[in-house]
Design a protein around this motif. Structure first.
Motif, PDB file in Angstrom:
ATOM      1  N   TRP A 298      -6.739   6.156 -17.072  1.00 24.35           N
ATOM      2  CA  TRP A 298      -7.172   6.249 -15.673  1.00 24.35           C
ATOM      3  C   TRP A 298      -7.171   4.877 -15.012  1.00 24.35           C
ATOM      4  O   TRP A 298      -6.709   4.715 -13.877  1.00 24.35           O
ATOM      5  CB  TRP A 298      -8.553   6.871 -15.608  1.00 24.35           C
ATOM      6  N   GLY A 299      -7.680   3.859 -15.718  1.00 25.24           N
ATOM      7  CA  GLY A 299      -7.743   2.513 -15.149  1.00 25.24           C
ATOM      8  C   GLY A 299      -6.365   1.955 -14.849  1.00 25.24           C
ATOM      9  O   GLY A 299      -6.133   1.378 -13.777  1.00 25.24           O
ATOM     10  N   VAL A 300      -5.428   2.134 -15.762  1.00 21.92           N
ATOM     11  CA  VAL A 300      -4.061   1.655 -15.544  1.00 21.92           C
ATOM     12  C   VAL A 300      -3.439   2.364 -14.344  1.00 21.92           C
ATOM     13  O   VAL A 300      -2.794   1.735 -13.493  1.00 21.92           O
ATOM     14  CB  VAL A 300      -3.205   1.867 -16.810  1.00 21.92           C
ATOM     15  N   ALA A 301      -3.639   3.673 -14.259  1.00 22.09           N
ATOM     16  CA  ALA A 301      -3.052   4.443 -13.156  1.00 22.09           C
ATOM     17  C   ALA A 301      -3.604   3.992 -11.807  1.00 22.09           C
ATOM     18  O   ALA A 301      -2.854   3.805 -10.842  1.00 22.09           O
ATOM     19  CB  ALA A 301      -3.312   5.935 -13.364  1.00 22.09           C
ATOM     20  N   VAL A 302      -4.900   3.804 -11.720  1.00 17.37           N
ATOM     21  CA  VAL A 302      -5.517   3.405 -10.450  1.00 17.37           C
ATOM     22  C   VAL A 302      -5.046   2.019 -10.032  1.00 17.37           C
ATOM     23  O   VAL A 302      -4.747   1.777  -8.846  1.00 17.37           O
ATOM     24  CB  VAL A 302      -7.052   3.442 -10.566  1.00 17.37           C
ATOM     25  N   LEU A 303      -4.964   1.087 -10.973  1.00 15.95           N
ATOM     26  CA  LEU A 303      -4.513  -0.262 -10.642  1.00 15.95           C
ATOM     27  C   LEU A 303      -3.064  -0.274 -10.159  1.00 15.95           C
ATOM     28  O   LEU A 303      -2.716  -1.007  -9.218  1.00 15.95           O
ATOM     29  CB  LEU A 303      -4.679  -1.186 -11.849  1.00 15.95           C
ATOM     30  N   LEU A 304      -2.228   0.523 -10.794  1.00 22.18           N
ATOM     31  CA  LEU A 304      -0.832   0.596 -10.359  1.00 22.18           C
ATOM     32  C   LEU A 304      -0.719   1.192  -8.959  1.00 22.18           C
ATOM     33  O   LEU A 304       0.051   0.702  -8.128  1.00 22.18           O
ATOM     34  CB  LEU A 304      -0.016   1.418 -11.352  1.00 22.18           C
ATOM     35  N   VAL A 305      -1.470   2.241  -8.685  1.00 17.90           N
ATOM     36  CA  VAL A 305      -1.441   2.855  -7.359  1.00 17.90           C
ATOM     37  C   VAL A 305      -1.954   1.880  -6.297  1.00 17.90           C
ATOM     38  O   VAL A 305      -1.423   1.823  -5.183  1.00 17.90           O
ATOM     39  CB  VAL A 305      -2.282   4.153  -7.359  1.00 17.90           C
ATOM     40  N   ALA A 306      -2.955   1.081  -6.656  1.00 18.83           N
ATOM     41  CA  ALA A 306      -3.554   0.155  -5.697  1.00 18.83           C
ATOM     42  C   ALA A 306      -2.661  -1.047  -5.409  1.00 18.83           C
ATOM     43  O   ALA A 306      -2.733  -1.623  -4.312  1.00 18.83           O
ATOM     44  CB  ALA A 306      -4.914  -0.313  -6.209  1.00 18.83           C
ATOM     45  N   ASN A 307      -1.830  -1.425  -6.367  1.00 19.95           N
ATOM     46  CA  ASN A 307      -1.070  -2.664  -6.220  1.00 19.95           C
ATOM     47  C   ASN A 307       0.432  -2.486  -6.040  1.00 19.95           C
ATOM     48  O   ASN A 307       1.121  -3.443  -5.688  1.00 19.95           O
ATOM     49  CB  ASN A 307      -1.307  -3.555  -7.456  1.00 19.95           C
ATOM     50  N   LEU A 308       0.946  -1.292  -6.278  1.00 19.25           N
ATOM     51  CA  LEU A 308       2.373  -1.046  -6.114  1.00 19.25           C
ATOM     52  C   LEU A 308       2.589   0.042  -5.084  1.00 19.25           C
ATOM     53  O   LEU A 308       2.274   1.206  -5.343  1.00 19.25           O
ATOM     54  CB  LEU A 308       3.005  -0.633  -7.450  1.00 19.25           C
ATOM     55  N   PRO A 309       3.099  -0.316  -3.912  1.00 22.58           N
ATOM     56  CA  PRO A 309       3.318   0.711  -2.886  1.00 22.58           C
ATOM     57  C   PRO A 309       4.199   1.864  -3.361  1.00 22.58           C
ATOM     58  O   PRO A 309       3.984   3.011  -2.983  1.00 22.58           O
ATOM     59  CB  PRO A 309       4.005  -0.075  -1.764  1.00 22.58           C
ATOM     60  N   VAL A 310       5.176   1.560  -4.232  1.00 20.61           N
ATOM     61  CA  VAL A 310       6.075   2.605  -4.702  1.00 20.61           C
ATOM     62  C   VAL A 310       5.353   3.622  -5.577  1.00 20.61           C
ATOM     63  O   VAL A 310       5.780   4.769  -5.721  1.00 20.61           O
ATOM     64  CB  VAL A 310       7.256   1.978  -5.473  1.00 20.61           C
ATOM     65  N   ALA A 311       4.218   3.199  -6.175  1.00 23.15           N
ATOM     66  CA  ALA A 311       3.494   4.090  -7.078  1.00 23.15           C
ATOM     67  C   ALA A 311       2.433   4.918  -6.359  1.00 23.15           C
ATOM     68  O   ALA A 311       1.920   5.884  -6.934  1.00 23.15           O
ATOM     69  CB  ALA A 311       2.825   3.271  -8.183  1.00 23.15           C
ATOM     70  N   GLU A 312       2.117   4.549  -5.122  1.00 27.32           N
ATOM     71  CA  GLU A 312       1.018   5.238  -4.436  1.00 27.32           C
ATOM     72  C   GLU A 312       1.310   6.717  -4.214  1.00 27.32           C
ATOM     73  O   GLU A 312       0.484   7.591  -4.501  1.00 27.32           O
ATOM     74  CB  GLU A 312       0.743   4.564  -3.094  1.00 27.32           C
ATOM     75  N   ARG A 313       2.497   7.015  -3.746  1.00 24.41           N
ATOM     76  CA  ARG A 313       2.840   8.412  -3.460  1.00 24.41           C
ATOM     77  C   ARG A 313       2.881   9.247  -4.736  1.00 24.41           C
ATOM     78  O   ARG A 313       2.350  10.366  -4.777  1.00 24.41           O
ATOM     79  CB  ARG A 313       4.191   8.478  -2.750  1.00 24.41           C
TER      80      ARG A 313
END
Length: 272
Positions: free
Chosen positions: A101-116
């Motif tokens: 969960w922590g890895v996923a949230v950090l990636l979504v928060a810092n990589l625009p391509v991962a947010e969607r």
């Protein structure tokens, strides 16, 4: 609000058919996870699959590859924790869940391509699946059913007759590892279609209900699959009619079924 005609629209037929194999396979796998008291591991595997999909997306790889690799890596870690005491084993599953969960949230928060994709993995992206996802789901179902058929006897023997393998100078470790990898692969692909929590709900709720009502193991498996299919069909129809995210609706439908089952069991117990 969507019209009821949408339920018969060819546009939604492939997504509906894509989710059906997972509605059959995940409750079946969940029954064995509940037998082993490892249902929390399913949520950890699903969440780690989502994290893996986001990691490889940053590398411009197909998310499904990352989801599968993440789930398989988590399954390997889970298998390594099986030698621990039950309390420590549960803690290991929880830590694995928190890590994913922590890895996923950090990636979504810092990589625009991962947010969607991050939101899609949470809500489920079943409506956007096509022929490739449908064929993948059917292949996963076929492999999963074959794997369950081949491993079922060993898993049941290891649980109910733990001395069986020791008396024959064998270990059930290999069978458990193969089952963990099978669960990981199924959850890895299911997460890409129905979402993290919906996949976990299909693993957790139908066996939960079956274990309280079925009078035999085989009937329990049939009951679990029937609950998974019934909940899936009802949720798909409701999500379309109410124009809501499928994953959330499926989770709520299955949670409501579990609540009704608990209340009925409680009422029956007091009457008895």
């Amino acid at each position: 609000m969507l019209q009821t005609e949408l339920l018969l629209d060819p546009l939604f037929l492939k997504p509906f058919l894509t989710g059906l194999p997972y509605a059959v396979l995940l409750p079946l796998l969940g029954a064995y996870l509940r037998l082993k008291d490892e249902w929390l591991a399913a949520l950890a595997l699903a969440q780690t699959a989502a994290a893996g999909a986001l990691v490889v997306l940053a590398l411009a790889w197909p998310p499904a590859v990352g989801g599968l690799l993440g789930a398989l890596l988590a399954a390997t870690a889970k298998h390594g924790a099986e030698g621990l005491a039950p309390a420590l084993r549960g803690a290991a599953y929880a830590l694995l869940l928190l890590f994913g969960w922590g890895v996923a949230v950090l990636l979504v928060a810092n990589l625009p391509v991962a947010e969607r994709l991050g939101h899609a993995l949470l809500d489920g992206q079943l409506y956007f699946t096509g022929t490739a996802e449908l064929l993948t789901a059917l292949a996963v179902l076929a492999i999963g059913l074959g794997g369950v058929a081949g491993l079922s006897r060993a898993l049941l023997a290891a649980h109910f007759f733990p001395d069986h393998f020791r008396a024959r100078g064998r270990s059930a470790s290999r069978d458990h590892l193969l089952f963990d990898l099978l669960v990981a692969a199924a959850l890895g692909f299911a997460t890409m279609s129905v979402g993290v929590m919906a996949a976990f709900a299909l693993v957790f709720v139908p066996p939960f209900l079956a274990f309280h009502r079925a009078t035999s193991w085989r009937r329990g498996l049939v009951y679990a699959v029937a609950c998974g299919l019934g909940g899936y069909v009802a949720a798909f129809a409701l999500a379309l009619l109410l124009d809501q995210p499928f994953g959330a609706v499926l989770s709520l439908v299955l949670a409501a079924l579990a609540l009704v089952g608990v209340l009925r069991a409680s009422t029956g117990g007091r009457r008895g």
